[in-house]
Design an enzyme around this catalytic site. Structure first.
Site, PDB file in Angstrom:
ATOM      1  N   GLU A  36      -7.413  -3.392   6.302  1.00 40.32           N
ATOM      2  CA  GLU A  36      -8.158  -2.231   6.802  1.00 40.32           C
ATOM      3  C   GLU A  36      -7.791  -0.965   6.021  1.00 40.32           C
ATOM      4  O   GLU A  36      -8.647  -0.145   5.702  1.00 40.32           O
ATOM      5  CB  GLU A  36      -7.868  -2.013   8.290  1.00 40.32           C
ATOM      6  CG  GLU A  36      -8.216  -3.196   9.188  1.00 40.32           C
ATOM      7  CD  GLU A  36      -7.152  -4.298   9.178  1.00 40.32           C
ATOM      8  OE1 GLU A  36      -6.056  -4.085   8.612  1.00 40.32           O
ATOM      9  OE2 GLU A  36      -7.427  -5.381   9.747  1.00 40.32           O
TER      10      GLU A  36
ATOM     11  N   HIS B  57      14.805  14.850  -8.046  1.00 42.42           N
ATOM     12  CA  HIS B  57      13.467  14.572  -7.518  1.00 42.42           C
ATOM     13  C   HIS B  57      12.732  15.850  -7.110  1.00 42.42           C
ATOM     14  O   HIS B  57      11.541  15.990  -7.354  1.00 42.42           O
ATOM     15  CB  HIS B  57      13.597  13.634  -6.317  1.00 42.42           C
ATOM     16  CG  HIS B  57      12.324  13.418  -5.561  1.00 42.42           C
ATOM     17  ND1 HIS B  57      11.404  12.457  -5.905  1.00 42.42           N
ATOM     18  CD2 HIS B  57      11.796  14.057  -4.489  1.00 42.42           C
ATOM     19  CE1 HIS B  57      10.382  12.509  -5.081  1.00 42.42           C
ATOM     20  NE2 HIS B  57      10.583  13.466  -4.209  1.00 42.42           N
TER      21      HIS B  57
ATOM     22  N   HIS C 129      -6.181  -5.469  21.221  1.00 42.38           N
ATOM     23  CA  HIS C 129      -7.433  -5.322  20.489  1.00 42.38           C
ATOM     24  C   HIS C 129      -8.405  -4.356  21.179  1.00 42.38           C
ATOM     25  O   HIS C 129      -9.512  -4.163  20.692  1.00 42.38           O
ATOM     26  CB  HIS C 129      -8.127  -6.687  20.339  1.00 42.38           C
ATOM     27  CG  HIS C 129      -7.448  -7.600  19.356  1.00 42.38           C
ATOM     28  ND1 HIS C 129      -6.107  -7.912  19.416  1.00 42.38           N
ATOM     29  CD2 HIS C 129      -7.929  -8.261  18.268  1.00 42.38           C
ATOM     30  CE1 HIS C 129      -5.804  -8.744  18.418  1.00 42.38           C
ATOM     31  NE2 HIS C 129      -6.882  -8.963  17.719  1.00 42.38           N
TER      32      HIS C 129
ATOM     33  N   HIS D 199       8.305  19.756  -6.991  1.00 42.49           N
ATOM     34  CA  HIS D 199       9.034  18.613  -7.551  1.00 42.49           C
ATOM     35  C   HIS D 199       9.064  18.686  -9.064  1.00 42.49           C
ATOM     36  O   HIS D 199       8.037  18.544  -9.723  1.00 42.49           O
ATOM     37  CB  HIS D 199       8.382  17.315  -7.093  1.00 42.49           C
ATOM     38  CG  HIS D 199       8.390  17.161  -5.602  1.00 42.49           C
ATOM     39  ND1 HIS D 199       7.491  17.802  -4.796  1.00 42.49           N
ATOM     40  CD2 HIS D 199       9.222  16.467  -4.784  1.00 42.49           C
ATOM     41  CE1 HIS D 199       7.754  17.505  -3.524  1.00 42.49           C
ATOM     42  NE2 HIS D 199       8.791  16.706  -3.487  1.00 42.49           N
TER      43      HIS D 199
END
Lengths: 671, 671
Positions: free
Chosen positions: B414, B265, B476, B35
């Site tokens: 999380e 990019h 869950h 890049h």
């Protein structure tokens, strides 16, 4: 918060909301499990929403033009079950409410779509419902553009909590909805200031209203216990062309001894607390009982919907026969009749041409066929359009200026994309597929699991599926991802070996009705292995004999995707040494295990040594290698046992020993 | 953007920055991969940062009080490699730059910590570096509180792009940093308006400055090519007590023919374009060559750091011997000497007491011992403190008012938690552990993979590890998660069966130096299986004979965690019928595979039938069941083959057939 004042200010509203609250109190207490606080806090919002705004017909839960209500705070499931029972959905009986969270009840701990009538999506993992809702709203816009606002004109209402808004996926969802200007999406933020660990301020100081505004949303802030304010805010939200967030200040576990505390979040089951709470509510009926007049008021909301549904039916019937049939077909999720023949013709051509192409490119060629005959497909990519090859068949870009577009620039939001696709699929009428790099399955993982759990046939186009990705290196090279996906129940993982298998995989993915599919596709060019046309879809068997042994069969090589050509090459080398070798292509393990045992035995007979070749970890191959029935064969694996590295692809295959030569060596060592 | 004006305005700065740009142009062109755009766009910011602010000493890349520079936009790796080469890091030779993205080079496609000197963290998967940086900044605050600002007083600088800021993890990181008021964290937003698919506005209209502000950050907006503005902004950022975001408006691929476009990019390798770009820069040196005077200016920046480091060393030496030794111990990541003996004493007591407890509770008991003897632990939970049992040993809460706290309320984040823990671990001096429900491994997954890839010994405390979670239901209940984690290279997955095994697992997790550990812990109480004290850590062998057959050995039962007591019960039932049965406890498969073959054969001899029992999918057990060497035994599996359901845990075990009775039946069917 003075309950007395609330009761007196709007007595009729209060008692309707109290019905919802009393059911939540009773059910959670009976189960001694669940969450009391959220239903108590959001009952006023839910009551006003259903009373004054929701379009829904309990007798026709699948009515396509119903408003969708999504409880992103799925742990507050009793709020939803209470709404369904009170408004008169047939399957949600009082018996079910009493069996909250028990085996085989319709009142699972968290709402599960498919399992429970009128549950629009499965929620519980936080943020998912909110992110699904973006997909619901996109699907609604797409269908309105196709079929007109007389038959498609409904809203998606969401309740989201602090947990939903802390999860990263909320950012992806909010930003996508803001960009797409989804004016029919209304989100209530249950702003109660409490999480499980305590006050929200222990972990967050974000000013949520400003945050939504920064992504282009219409925002309001209201008292979440004031029915007039709630009504006015919903009216204003519907009038604004942007997606709307209503920041509703609420009291968790309203009226209980644990109101406004983390203790109020979970189970409230102390009989004395419950009695005192009901007394404060002015609620005198016995547990689980709803006075007839209050139940009648709730059922009247559903009756309003029956009238609306009847009017809608007239509008649908006023469409041309062709348009109406098309509407019904896409809402049922039926593939168009021509799909099979078009794909067969494509396969024939591909087999005859026998070109070496990357399967991500093969996929683009197949999509070019599909998108021209399936106007309900809705493609996209998480900012890798040119790499995932997902824009094909001249489809236009979906955005606020062109709702007829069918291609979504999801941005760098794999998780948000996957969750939005779940929402689109659950809404019905569109068939979403979306791409990213296989390695970023990781980012989309929670939503991909939910596709499987919800039986949502979303198609994940996962390109750059191994070290074959090359120079980008180990951060971008999947190694364990095929194992992860294959370990996930109800997920079909396709890893096609060439253009023909890619077409077969796409056909299966689009005709599966109740499971998501993952297409694992190569970055690098692959030699064709299916050069003889067969109209039968061989991939449907999961694994099949691609090349039979010429000499006496002493070895079986199994492989998927980019490694099938290595297996073929190794087989030729072995045969040259007189070692008869069968090659089995394994494009989809899940489908192979669903074949009958006699077929599986025919493909993988006991006796010959077995080698599996895949540029990933060994774990999912053990069952095929070691023999399902035990004592079948000696075996070995050619693949990865660690992360990859940055270098050109062909160097990596050589350095990591995933070659025909290494395969030949392993076979010979076992003979 | 007129390059000529930029050159003239600040000629000396310009040529230093042009050195960085020219290296990026040359290396990407040589590799024909990588890049170009980002290094060209952010060279001015990076140059000013290193020139005027960064504390770093190329001769001592591990200097604990260095500033950390994190390139969250890892694809722009040539910016970082250029900085390391120009400032004089020894291992980053010109040869390495020329071998960009080739096998065995230090210049991997994306920066990899451990692989390349002075790369602080592995980046590439977007948003991760930004989220790691929050952990770096937390660790710095914690260590400053312990050891004083004379030895710990540095900054963490980050470059993040649109991609990083679209990823959901950015939201978790930004909100956590804002709440924690991490004043030593400075983030540059490379605001170039371009992503791979095209303009950012195709997928996003978020006003990033407002968004950071909504989470409590200090924000500035500047021209990212104006060195004076950059310098002033960094100075202001350092002076503000809040974390700082500097929105730097930049031009991707500055000065090339593809400036400000998506084409800029990726790879720019057309020789004519490169020549024209260098001409515009006023850069006349041949490819890969840096004029001596310019190189000298860059190296002078490093010399400044050598002086700073020497002054710091004096400060360190001025500490008391005890404090200095402690600082050096924690920076090396060495566990304290007493840990082993304390844990041994705990094990002895636990074996003697033989209590039935949930292993999440056992873990809390072990942590109570650990946290009292290991002041470097830094615990936390993603809003499940009371469920994960992660707050133990009287540790205080870390927040802006108490930097001596060692417990972090991560909020419902999380992913952000896992990534922050990676940053803390990489910073050094603290040992992070954090908890959530096992099922939400899904949310944390991209960062957990990076723990493994980066050899970061983070400890994941994953409780509620099966259908044993009960009523919360399938959303869950982990089913495939043990398989996923075991498939991930360099990850130790512990699933202890009782308190003694939990203590052994923790000891291993805290003494592993180069891999993360996952502790899979039960919600429900488990009967103790290790009731006789052994000072040896049996879990270190991964699997071991827990109970020997009394009758002639005809069956081997293998199990982990909560299913070990089922195996023991089944063995007793089988023995009662005269069928000799061995029970093998398998707390950690990875460690078992690392034992020598003779040990593995002793534990699992060929011959007896084998049954594995685990309330998860079968996939990871196939290798043990079917026999690593082939033709060893008949076998069967007792476990899950789909998602779970909502009901009390004991009902689910019964309904899904994970019982001693089902195990006995399977054994007898094979004899």
């Amino acid at each position: 918060m003075n309950i007395e004042d609330l009761r007196k200010a709007h007595p009729e509203h209060w008692m309707k909301a109290a019905a919802l609250r009393s059911l939540a109190l009773d059910a959670v207490a009976a189960a001694k499990s669940g969450h009391t606080g959220m239903p108590l806090g959001m009952a006023d919002v839910a009551t006003v929403l259903y009373d004054k705004h929701m379009r829904f017909d309990p007798a026709n839960p699948e009515w396509p033009d119903r408003d969708r209500f999504i409880l992103s705070t799925g742990h507050g499931s009793m709020l939803l079950y209470g709404l369904l029972y009170l408004t008169g959905y047939k399957e949600m009986t009082l018996e079910e409410i009493k069996n909250f969270r028990q085996w085989d009840s319709r009142t699972a701990g968290h709402p599960e779509t498919g399992h429970t009538e009128a549950v629009e999506t499965t929620t519980g993992p936080l943020g998912q419902g909110l992110a699904n809702s973006v997909g619901f709203a996109i699907a609604e816009e797409m269908l309105r553009a196709r079929f007109g606002s007389k038959v498609v004109n409904h809203h998606t209402y969401v309740i989201a909590g602090d947990g939903c808004l802390m999860e990263g996926i909320s950012h992806e969802a909010i930003a996508l909805a803001g960009k797409q200007k989804l004016g029919h999406l209304v989100v209530f933020f249950d702003n109660n200031g409490i999480t499980i660990d305590g006050k929200v301020s222990l972990s967050d100081i974000t000013y949520q209203t400003a945050r939504f505004e920064a992504s282009g949303w219409h925002v309001q802030e209201i008292d979440g216990h004031d029915p007039e304010a709630i009504d006015a805010a919903i009216t204003a939200a519907k009038a604004d062309p942007r997606p709307s967030m209503i920041n509703t200040r609420t009291h968790i576990a309203l009226g209980t001894a644990v109101q406004d505390t983390a203790k109020g979040h979970g189970v409230v089951s102390d009989p004395e607390v419950i009695a005192a709470t009901k007394k404060a509510y002015g609620w005198t009926a016995p547990a689980f009982e709803i006075p007839k007049d209050i139940k009648a008021q709730w059922e009247a909301m559903g009756s309003r919907g029956a009238q609306q549904r009847a009017e809608w039916q007239d509008q649908l019937d006023a469409l041309s026969d062709r348009k109406k049939a098309e509407f019904e077909r896409v809402m049922k999720g039926e593939a168009p009749k021509q799909l099979a023949s078009k794909l067969r013709a494509f396969k024939k051509q591909a087999a005859e041409e026998g070109k070496s192409v990357a399967t991500r490119k093969s996929s683009e060629m197949v999509l070019d066929v599909i998108n021209r005959v399936m106007p309900e497909t809705a493609g996209g990519s998480a900012d890798l359009t040119g790499s995932n090859n997902t824009k094909a068949g001249d489809i236009e870009v979906f955005d606020p200026e062109n709702r007829k577009g069918r291609y979504i620039y999801y941005g760098i939001r794999e998780h948000g994309m996957a969750a939005a696709m779940n929402g689109m699929e659950l809404h019905g009428g569109v068939r979403p597929y979306g791409g990213t790099f296989m390695c970023f399955t990781d980012y989309a993982r929670p939503a991909m699991r939910l596709s499987a759990l919800m039986n949502a046939p979303v198609v994940y186009v996962m390109t750059h599926d191994s070290i074959g990705l090359g120079e980008d290196g180990p951060t971008h090279q999947p190694v364990e991802h095929l194992a992860m996906l294959r370990a996930t129940p109800n997920t079909a993982v396709f890893r096609p070996a060439d253009t023909v298998e890619t077409a077969e995989a796409w056909e299966l993915a689009l005709t599966h009705e109740s499971r998501p599919s993952v297409l694992a596709l190569s970055r690098q060019n692959l030699a064709p292995v299916r050069t003889e046309h067969k109209s039968k879809n061989l991939t449907a068997q999961g694994a099949y004999v691609l090349r039979e042994a010429k000499e006496k069969r002493r070895a079986i090589l199994m492989a998927s995707g980019s490694e099938v050509e290595i297996a073929v090459k190794a087989a030729e080398m072995l045969e040259a040494e007189g070692i008869g070798t069968r090659v089995v292509s394994v494009p989809c393990m899940e489908l192979f295990y669903e074949q009958d045992e006699s077929y599986r035995r025919r493909v993988l007979p006991a006796g010959p040594v077995r080698v599996a070749i895949e540029a990933g970890v060994r774990q999912p191959w053990d069952r095929l290698l070691l023999g399902e029935r035990g004592r079948e064969a000696k075996s070995a694996f050619v693949g990865m046992d660690g992360f990859g590295a940055s270098a050109p692809a062909e160097v990596l295959y050589e350095k990591f020993g995933i070659t025909a030569e290494a395969t030949v060596e392993k076979v010979k060592a076992m003979l």
